[in-house]
Design a protein around this motif. Structure first.
Motif, PDB file in Angstrom:
ATOM      1  N   ASN A 125       2.066  -1.871 -10.057  1.00 48.01           N
ATOM      2  CA  ASN A 125       1.088  -0.883  -9.458  1.00 48.01           C
ATOM      3  C   ASN A 125       1.240  -0.545  -8.021  1.00 48.01           C
ATOM      4  O   ASN A 125       0.784   0.560  -7.451  1.00 48.01           O
ATOM      5  N   GLU A 126       1.907  -1.784  -6.668  1.00 46.68           N
ATOM      6  CA  GLU A 126       2.266  -1.196  -5.740  1.00 46.68           C
ATOM      7  C   GLU A 126       3.472  -0.679  -5.584  1.00 46.68           C
ATOM      8  O   GLU A 126       3.079   0.029  -4.346  1.00 46.68           O
ATOM      9  N   PHE A 127       4.420  -0.795  -6.328  1.00 50.12           N
ATOM     10  CA  PHE A 127       5.292  -0.055  -6.029  1.00 50.12           C
ATOM     11  C   PHE A 127       5.410   1.631  -6.498  1.00 50.12           C
ATOM     12  O   PHE A 127       5.390   2.555  -5.779  1.00 50.12           O
ATOM     13  N   ASN A 128       4.213   1.599  -7.550  1.00 50.96           N
ATOM     14  CA  ASN A 128       3.588   3.185  -7.705  1.00 50.96           C
ATOM     15  C   ASN A 128       3.064   3.691  -6.239  1.00 50.96           C
ATOM     16  O   ASN A 128       3.334   5.224  -6.185  1.00 50.96           O
ATOM     17  N   GLY A 129       2.211   3.118  -5.693  1.00 50.79           N
ATOM     18  CA  GLY A 129       0.992   3.358  -5.052  1.00 50.79           C
ATOM     19  C   GLY A 129       2.540   3.725  -3.506  1.00 50.79           C
ATOM     20  O   GLY A 129       2.085   5.204  -2.697  1.00 50.79           O
ATOM     21  N   HIS A 130       3.850   2.838  -3.181  1.00 52.70           N
ATOM     22  CA  HIS A 130       4.327   3.056  -2.406  1.00 52.70           C
ATOM     23  C   HIS A 130       4.889   4.576  -2.426  1.00 52.70           C
ATOM     24  O   HIS A 130       4.780   5.975  -1.794  1.00 52.70           O
ATOM     25  N   GLU A 135       5.670  11.598  -2.141  1.00 57.39           N
ATOM     26  CA  GLU A 135       4.992  12.144  -3.164  1.00 57.39           C
ATOM     27  C   GLU A 135       4.107  13.201  -3.222  1.00 57.39           C
ATOM     28  O   GLU A 135       4.076  14.932  -2.938  1.00 57.39           O
ATOM     29  N   ARG A 136       3.221  12.487  -2.893  1.00 60.86           N
ATOM     30  CA  ARG A 136       1.408  13.661  -2.062  1.00 60.86           C
ATOM     31  C   ARG A 136       1.511  13.816  -1.596  1.00 60.86           C
ATOM     32  O   ARG A 136       1.313  14.991  -0.757  1.00 60.86           O
ATOM     33  N   ILE A 137       2.465  12.979  -0.181  1.00 61.11           N
ATOM     34  CA  ILE A 137       2.061  13.507   1.174  1.00 61.11           C
ATOM     35  C   ILE A 137       3.416  13.620   2.293  1.00 61.11           C
ATOM     36  O   ILE A 137       3.708  14.981   1.881  1.00 61.11           O
ATOM     37  N   ASP A 172       3.932   3.824   9.667  1.00 63.15           N
ATOM     38  CA  ASP A 172       2.894   2.487   9.676  1.00 63.15           C
ATOM     39  C   ASP A 172       2.515   2.201   8.691  1.00 63.15           C
ATOM     40  O   ASP A 172       2.020   1.188   7.868  1.00 63.15           O
ATOM     41  N   ASP A 173       2.369   3.016   7.304  1.00 58.17           N
ATOM     42  CA  ASP A 173       2.293   2.433   5.963  1.00 58.17           C
ATOM     43  C   ASP A 173       2.986   2.274   5.238  1.00 58.17           C
ATOM     44  O   ASP A 173       2.343   1.304   4.239  1.00 58.17           O
ATOM     45  N   HIS A 174       4.048   2.197   6.008  1.00 57.83           N
ATOM     46  CA  HIS A 174       5.398   1.750   4.802  1.00 57.83           C
ATOM     47  C   HIS A 174       5.290  -0.021   4.968  1.00 57.83           C
ATOM     48  O   HIS A 174       6.269  -0.024   5.195  1.00 57.83           O
ATOM     49  N   ASN A 175       4.574  -0.185   3.588  1.00 51.69           N
ATOM     50  CA  ASN A 175       4.817  -1.783   3.498  1.00 51.69           C
ATOM     51  C   ASN A 175       6.174  -2.005   3.083  1.00 51.69           C
ATOM     52  O   ASN A 175       6.236  -1.339   2.136  1.00 51.69           O
ATOM     53  N   ASP A 176       6.171  -3.294   3.076  1.00 53.67           N
ATOM     54  CA  ASP A 176       7.038  -4.012   2.486  1.00 53.67           C
ATOM     55  C   ASP A 176       6.926  -4.718   1.074  1.00 53.67           C
ATOM     56  O   ASP A 176       5.967  -5.999   0.894  1.00 53.67           O
ATOM     57  N   ILE A 177       7.597  -3.911   0.300  1.00 57.51           N
ATOM     58  CA  ILE A 177       6.660  -4.001  -1.273  1.00 57.51           C
ATOM     59  C   ILE A 177       8.622  -4.846  -1.922  1.00 57.51           C
ATOM     60  O   ILE A 177       8.369  -5.353  -2.464  1.00 57.51           O
TER      61      ILE A 177
END
Lengths: 245, 189
Positions: A125-130, A135-137, A172-177
């Motif tokens: 889930n986290e990965f897909n969010g990333h 892909e979207r923005i 900033d949003d690029h969190n550590d997955i």
């Protein structure tokens, strides 16, 4: 090994199997016979320099030439990143998920009921969010910024569409997955009860290590190439819009 | 961690020794000297624990560094074949990898502080309590209130737990807690 244009493509893969991923993401098909890097790149319309830089960077991190990377077309880099995403989402991650399902089928359900699967699905889930964020923005933003710079779309249209979005917002949003993946390796190696089927278990661990390394290369490409390049493009775009005003 | 200094004029031999030393995790700093004069002058600066040196560098005199560090270990690196009776502290460029690794291991083992660091990784009862609350999804403040400790103490427990277990994420800690019967699956659902 420093990869050069006159080397045989097949030899590269023999030397470093990790390069197979690079080749696939540049949409180069196998069946190289005795063709050199130059031959194969020309046949598949891949820029030879781009291939050499990206292959060398993945093969030996000390050769990461970030300045030189900035001259390559942004479309190539975005396309490469997109192809890696497809590979993770469609293939690598479902494969690991399937391996975990099979592994847990062998484990005493009362003690650890689908614990790993639940954990891994959280990771997915986290990965897909990333990936979706990119892909979207991030990718459309990057490509359209490029179009605005090259005159394919009106700079003002671009500005009105993205307002004051900047690549640094993504940073900033690029969190550590990666942390979840790291933890999973540790849990499997140190804390899980000994498995009934060693072979399946080991394959899963190998696969996780491989994925981790691959994702590291992937985020290196984002952090060291994509983001600096977009920052430069933003500066250039600022100058352009100031000139218009 | 162990600091090593190498005194040897041959580039290839120095690099070969470094290659061998890199196989030991315990070593965190390697300084190399290609020149005897520089070696003598600067060896103090890094205060090494282990010195690997070509005997021609000090002409049988005391190494200056010996005065500075009482526990200093010295291995002598010869570019000739050693007699069978040579002590373990003598290395030769003609020796094979297994013998060299063996001698280096003995030296490194002697230098390692005799800690029982493996045992240190066991969680204390207090840490287990904190871990259980973390796995239940409680915030640091909630955990502090429940266990009558300050948030600051909770954070320091959490740091130690992560260091000992090598697990960083809350979900990872939850999996650990269930595997080790600190929690049952029902607790979290």
């Amino acid at each position: 090994m420093v990869i050069k244009a006159d080397m045989k493509m097949a030899d590269l893969v023999m030397h470093d199997i990790q390069l197979l991923a690079v080749i696939q993401r540049l949409e180069i098909p196998l069946g190289f016979r005795d063709k050199t890097v130059t031959d194969v790149c020309i046949e598949n319309s891949v820029d030879i320099d781009f291939f050499l830089h990206i292959a060398n960077a993945f093969h030996d991190h000390d050769l990461y030439p970030k300045e030189q990377f900035l001259i390559f077309k942004i479309e190539w880099i975005v396309n490469y990143l997109r192809n890696s995403h497809r590979c993770y989402v469609d293939h690598r991650i479902p494969m690991i998920e399937q391996q975990i399902i099979e592994l847990e089928a062998d484990i005493d359900k009362d003690k650890v009921p689908d614990l790993l699967l639940k954990y891994f699905r959280e990771y997915i889930n986290e990965f897909n969010g990333h990936i979706e964020l990119e892909e979207r923005i991030v990718f459309p933003y990057t490509l359209q910024l490029n179009e605005a710079l090259t005159g394919k779309i009106q700079p003002l249209d671009f500005t009105s569409k993205y307002n004051d979005y900047k690549i640094d917002k993504y940073v900033d949003d690029h969190n550590d997955i990666e942390e979840k993946l790291f933890d999973l390796k540790n849990i499997l190696i140190k804390y899980m009860p000994p498995p009934k089927n060693n072979c399946k278990y080991n394959t899963l661990i190998f696969e996780l290590f491989r994925l981790e390394k691959d994702l590291q290369d992937h985020s290196d490409l984002e952090d060291k190439v994509l983001i600096p390049k977009v920052r430069l493009m933003e500066k250039e775009f600022n100058k352009l819009t100031h000139a218009i005003k | 961690m162990i600091k090593v200094a190498i005194g040897e004029s041959s580039y290839i031999i120095r690099k070969g020794i470094i290659q061998l030393l890199n196989e030991f995790n315990e070593i965190d700093l390697i300084t190399e000297y290609s020149d005897a004069f520089e070696f003598e002058k600067k060896i103090h600066e890094t205060s090494p624990d282990l010195v690997i040196v070509n005997p021609s560098f000090y002409n049988g005199l005391n190494l200056p560094a010996e005065n500075a560090n009482k526990n200093l270990l010295i291995l002598h690196l010869f570019n000739s074949i050693l007699p069978a009776s040579a002590p373990k502290s003598h290395l030769s460029v003609f020796e094979n990898k297994a013998d060299l690794i063996e001698k280096l291991s003995v030296a490194i083992k002697a230098l390692k502080p005799s800690s029982n660091s493996e045992k240190d990784n066991e969680l204390t009862p207090r840490e287990k309590l904190v871990l259980k609350q973390v796995a239940l999804g409680k915030t640091n403040k909630e955990i502090g209130d429940k266990l009558f400790i300050s948030t600051h103490t909770v954070i320091s427990h959490r740091k130690n737990i992560t260091r000992k277990l090598d697990i960083k994420t809350v979900s990872g800690l939850t999996v650990y807690a269930i595997l080790n019967q600190l929690l049952s699956i029902e607790d979290i659902s």
